[in-house]
Design an enzyme around this catalytic site. Structure first.
Site, PDB file in Angstrom:
ATOM      1  N   ALA A  73      -3.912   0.203   0.860  1.00 43.02           N
ATOM      2  CA  ALA A  73      -2.895  -0.322  -0.046  1.00 43.02           C
ATOM      3  C   ALA A  73      -2.238   0.774  -0.873  1.00 43.02           C
ATOM      4  O   ALA A  73      -1.071   0.657  -1.241  1.00 43.02           O
ATOM      5  CB  ALA A  73      -3.505  -1.383  -0.965  1.00 43.02           C
ATOM      6  N   THR A  74      -2.968   1.847  -1.178  1.00 43.93           N
ATOM      7  CA  THR A  74      -2.357   2.930  -1.954  1.00 43.93           C
ATOM      8  C   THR A  74      -1.180   3.527  -1.190  1.00 43.93           C
ATOM      9  O   THR A  74      -0.088   3.721  -1.747  1.00 43.93           O
ATOM     10  CB  THR A  74      -3.398   4.023  -2.272  1.00 43.93           C
ATOM     11  OG1 THR A  74      -4.336   3.500  -3.212  1.00 43.93           O
ATOM     12  CG2 THR A  74      -2.728   5.249  -2.873  1.00 43.93           C
ATOM     13  N   ASN A 156      -6.239  -6.257 -10.305  1.00 39.42           N
ATOM     14  CA  ASN A 156      -7.501  -5.749  -9.768  1.00 39.42           C
ATOM     15  C   ASN A 156      -8.606  -5.637 -10.814  1.00 39.42           C
ATOM     16  O   ASN A 156      -9.782  -5.540 -10.460  1.00 39.42           O
ATOM     17  CB  ASN A 156      -7.287  -4.380  -9.109  1.00 39.42           C
ATOM     18  CG  ASN A 156      -6.856  -3.318 -10.106  1.00 39.42           C
ATOM     19  OD1 ASN A 156      -5.806  -3.433 -10.733  1.00 39.42           O
ATOM     20  ND2 ASN A 156      -7.660  -2.279 -10.258  1.00 39.42           N
ATOM     21  N   GLN A 184      -5.781  -7.600  -3.765  1.00 34.30           N
ATOM     22  CA  GLN A 184      -6.851  -8.458  -4.280  1.00 34.30           C
ATOM     23  C   GLN A 184      -6.615  -9.938  -4.007  1.00 34.30           C
ATOM     24  O   GLN A 184      -7.445 -10.765  -4.383  1.00 34.30           O
ATOM     25  CB  GLN A 184      -6.989  -8.251  -5.794  1.00 34.30           C
ATOM     26  CG  GLN A 184      -7.452  -6.873  -6.207  1.00 34.30           C
ATOM     27  CD  GLN A 184      -8.906  -6.607  -5.876  1.00 34.30           C
ATOM     28  OE1 GLN A 184      -9.659  -7.509  -5.527  1.00 34.30           O
ATOM     29  NE2 GLN A 184      -9.307  -5.356  -5.988  1.00 34.30           N
ATOM     30  N   SER A 204      -4.661  -4.429   2.044  1.00 37.06           N
ATOM     31  CA  SER A 204      -5.759  -3.505   2.315  1.00 37.06           C
ATOM     32  C   SER A 204      -6.903  -4.270   2.960  1.00 37.06           C
ATOM     33  O   SER A 204      -7.285  -5.335   2.475  1.00 37.06           O
ATOM     34  CB  SER A 204      -6.234  -2.839   1.025  1.00 37.06           C
ATOM     35  OG  SER A 204      -7.282  -1.937   1.272  1.00 37.06           O
ATOM     36  N   HIS A 206     -10.152  -3.321   3.292  1.00 36.95           N
ATOM     37  CA  HIS A 206     -11.498  -3.220   2.724  1.00 36.95           C
ATOM     38  C   HIS A 206     -11.694  -4.067   1.474  1.00 36.95           C
ATOM     39  O   HIS A 206     -12.804  -4.129   0.942  1.00 36.95           O
ATOM     40  CB  HIS A 206     -11.843  -1.752   2.442  1.00 36.95           C
ATOM     41  CG  HIS A 206     -11.266  -1.188   1.184  1.00 36.95           C
ATOM     42  ND1 HIS A 206     -11.995  -1.082   0.014  1.00 36.95           N
ATOM     43  CD2 HIS A 206     -10.043  -0.680   0.908  1.00 36.95           C
ATOM     44  CE1 HIS A 206     -11.237  -0.541  -0.922  1.00 36.95           C
ATOM     45  NE2 HIS A 206     -10.047  -0.283  -0.416  1.00 36.95           N
ATOM     46  N   THR A 242      -0.741   8.608  15.624  1.00 36.01           N
ATOM     47  CA  THR A 242      -1.380   7.709  16.580  1.00 36.01           C
ATOM     48  C   THR A 242      -2.083   6.580  15.847  1.00 36.01           C
ATOM     49  O   THR A 242      -2.855   6.801  14.913  1.00 36.01           O
ATOM     50  CB  THR A 242      -2.406   8.479  17.428  1.00 36.01           C
ATOM     51  OG1 THR A 242      -1.736   9.537  18.125  1.00 36.01           O
ATOM     52  CG2 THR A 242      -3.077   7.560  18.435  1.00 36.01           C
ATOM     53  N   CYS A 324     -10.506   2.794  -8.480  1.00 32.83           N
ATOM     54  CA  CYS A 324      -9.500   3.623  -7.823  1.00 32.83           C
ATOM     55  C   CYS A 324      -8.963   4.709  -8.744  1.00 32.83           C
ATOM     56  O   CYS A 324      -8.104   5.488  -8.349  1.00 32.83           O
ATOM     57  CB  CYS A 324      -8.344   2.751  -7.327  1.00 32.83           C
ATOM     58  SG  CYS A 324      -8.866   1.509  -6.134  1.00 32.83           S
TER      59      CYS A 324
END
Length: 405
Positions: A73-74, A156, A184, A204, A206, A242, A324
């Site tokens: 997401a960053t 977040n 989130q 994101s 994760h 790739t 983060c």
């Protein structure tokens, strides 16, 4: 016995079903080829990528989105803000303003500041004490020179949900674009209509039991972006390199498995269980209004020094501000909500998820209760509050009503 893990807002464990799928793709008998290759193995990989793209659109409830795969997401936030800013600068567009709130993720705030290099002007909007952006605050800042408004659908640190259907109308009336940081939000909200109002959405894997290192920026076909990375021109020239097929397939599977209504209800019940334990402790401030996602509860402990609290809870997997950001000190989110520094510093983010159990909640709350009780027992400020010489408000010089657990 392992310590309870209550830091799902920082990152989540990978769902075993996602891990199994990724493992099946990564070996010599899997689907590992370069999806840009024309041979059968490459086309099989491309089909996996296309299936994941379809899953993204299904999750957002809008098939019109296009997808750029990113490292998370960053990067997606940076591509949305800087990619649009560079494109506007190249075309000489008169729209030169970006609006963000003071409670945005550091990736959005930092990217917006970096956009000044392309001639953009950044305006940071205040939020109310409950963490939400008031429509009248937004409307007062909007004009035809605004290019982009970037908002977190779910904050977040506090779990506060912005009222996107209400905010989106004025944004689009002046011809500006709306970017949602939805890292989130995936699987956390029963109402997914907010995505339909957005022009760009950052995701994101994760944060929803998928793998680290993969995310996506979803954008409308008429949004113009300039790439941040250059190379072979993959992904319509917006992000060369790739594609990591197993990671992309893992993210697609994680989105297919996002929390359903029953799981959200279970998480809300666990959040209520935490609040009851904190209510029994007494004198605990809840940061954020009632409209919050099920997995995040942010609380402050009056009468406790923030540094001592962090030391006392150092063995517990909870959050202090955003994982983060490497900054130490009071959360910029809580400060923007009007919390005094001392109270903001004495705050904890408790975040749970799919694999959190009642037993983990109870053990964590016992640890928090013990630590806070011990620290308050030696706190002159808490003694003054307890003996009526101060209220929580007067002790911290705070005038806005505080929600207590």
């Amino acid at each position: 016995m392992t310590q309870p893990y209550l830091d799902y807002a920082a990152t989540t464990p990978v769902d075993p079903r996602v891990s199994a799928l990724m493992a099946s793709l990564e070996g010599p008998d899997g689907v590992f080829a370069n999806p840009s290759s024309a041979h059968p193995a490459g086309q099989a990989a491309a089909a996996r990528v296309e299936a994941a793209e379809a899953q993204v659109c299904e999750t957002l409830g809008d098939a019109a989105f296009r997808t750029v795969w990113t490292s998370g997401a960053t990067e997606a936030d940076n591509l949305a803000i800087l990619g649009m800013s560079r494109a506007l600068a190249k075309r000489g567009e008169p729209r030169r303003r970006i609006l963000v709130t003071a409670t945005e993720h550091s990736a959005v705030l930092a990217a917006a500041q970096a956009a000044r290099e392309y001639g953009m002007q950044v305006e940071t909007l205040p939020v109310a004490a409950d963490g939400r952006l008031a429509p009248e605050t937004l409307v007062a800042a909007l004009d035809t020179d605004v290019a982009l408004v970037s908002l977190a659908l779910v904050n977040n640190e506090t779990g506060v949900v912005q009222d996107i259907p209400t905010l989106a109308g004025p944004i689009h009336e002046v011809g500006a674009r709306l970017h949602l940081d939805a890292a989130q939000a995936l699987g956390r909200l029963a109402d997914t209509s907010a995505y339909g109002y957005a022009d760009l959405v950052s995701l994101s894997a994760h944060k929803c039991c998928g793998p680290k290192g993969i995310g996506a920026l979803c954008y409308r076909p008429d949004v113009r972006l300039s790439p941040l990375l250059h190379g072979g021109g993959q992904q319509a020239g917006l992000r060369s390199g790739t594609l990591p097929v197993p990671l992309i397939a893992g993210m697609g599977e994680a989105l297919r498995l996002v929390d359903d209504a029953a799981e959200r209800c279970r998480q809300y019940a666990l959040q209520r269980r935490m609040r009851q334990a904190l209510h029994d402790l007494g004198g605990v401030v809840v940061n954020g209004g009632d409209d919050r996602a099920p997995h995040i509860l942010n609380v402050s402990f009056p009468g406790v020094h923030g540094g001592a609290l962090r030391a006392a809870l150092s063995d517990l997997s909870v959050g202090f501000g955003s994982a983060c950001s490497r900054r130490d000190g009071p959360s910029h989110v809580l400060r923007a909500m009007g919390r005094p520094d001392a109270l903001a510093y004495a705050s904890v983010r408790l975040s749970l998820g799919r694999f959190t159990t009642e037993e983990e909640i109870d053990r964590a709350m016992a640890a928090v209760t013990h630590a806070v009780g011990m620290l308050r027992s030696i706190s002159p400020l808490w003694r003054d509050i307890g003996e009526g010489r101060h209220t929580v408000h007067s002790a911290y010089g705070f005038t806005t009503a505080l929600e207590m657990a």
